[in-house]
Design an enzyme around this catalytic site. Structure first.
Site: not given
Length: 234
Positions: A48, A76, A90, A184
């Protein structure tokens, strides 16, 4: 190096840049270095715009390895804000709803995270690159259209709680997962599982397979790195 025969280049994607934007910049610099109009290049999994970290790029004949590289395990580190949501889960959009958090404890978070380890079903975020009849979901949402996405089966190998600030209701987690995982969406589902809300405030992809972010090339230093390579001009 032979970019036509195929090279794998690992970039540390900057904040607020699309994966395609990073790819386009690398392609431009390599093409200019080779003196060609357009070198062949592709990526092995997007990030993203508001995420940073490992972006794997393949040039020339190495683009045939993209499907293989996409299957590699990813890691992550994500920061979550509890007690609120945004429509994209987000920081791209403002907070649209708030939720109670007085019941959330360190123990509840630990117990909740365990629920998401293993083979799970996850509905992708409506603001995502998933396609619906050929259109990207985020394009449809930005046009004000309703988006319904089907759940996908995916693998999460581990989730570790790295930090929890009970006063600010913020936490940091490390996630090790397989292809197709939306962090997300994971944040969204963690919030719901605790009868509250959550959204991402920061996301960094720290590893793809054996490629760690510490070994990636910064986009701002890519030209310098390129100038230091022994390149075959074919």
């Amino acid at each position: 190096m032979n970019f036509n025969a195929g090279e794998i280049i690992c970039i540390d994607k900057p904040y607020e840049m699309t994966s395609f934007g990073a790819l386009a910049r690398v392609r431009y610099l390599i093409s200019k270095k080779l003196g060609v109009k357009r070198v062949k290049i592709g990526h092995a999994g997007t990030l993203d715009p508001l995420a940073t970290g490992v972006l794997v790029l393949c040039t020339g004949k190495a683009t045939k390895r993209i499907s293989e590289l996409q299957l590699h395990t990813k890691e992550y580190v994500a920061d979550l804000q509890l007690g609120a949501t945004t429509v994209s889960y987000d920081m791209e959009h403002p907070v649209n709803e708030t939720f109670p958090t007085t019941h959330i404890t360190h123990k509840l978070i630990e117990e909740t995270l365990k629920q998401f380890i293993g083979v799970i079903q996850q509905v992708p975020p409506s603001y995502s690159a998933c396609k619906i009849n050929g259109d990207r979901a985020y394009d449809l949402k930005r046009k004000g259209k309703e988006v319904e996405l089907s759940p996908k089966v995916l693998q999460i190998d581990g989730i570790e709680l790295l930090m929890f600030d009970a006063e600010k209701m913020q936490l940091t987690i490390r996630v090790v997962c397989g292809k197709g995982t939306y962090i997300r969406a994971l944040a969204r589902d963690i919030g719901r599982a605790m009868n509250s809300g959550a959204y991402l405030t920061n996301l960094r992809r720290t590893r793809v397979g054996d490629i760690c972010v510490e070994n990636c090339i910064g986009l701002d230093t890519f030209q310098e790195w390129l100038d230091q390579q022994n390149i075959e001009h074919i």
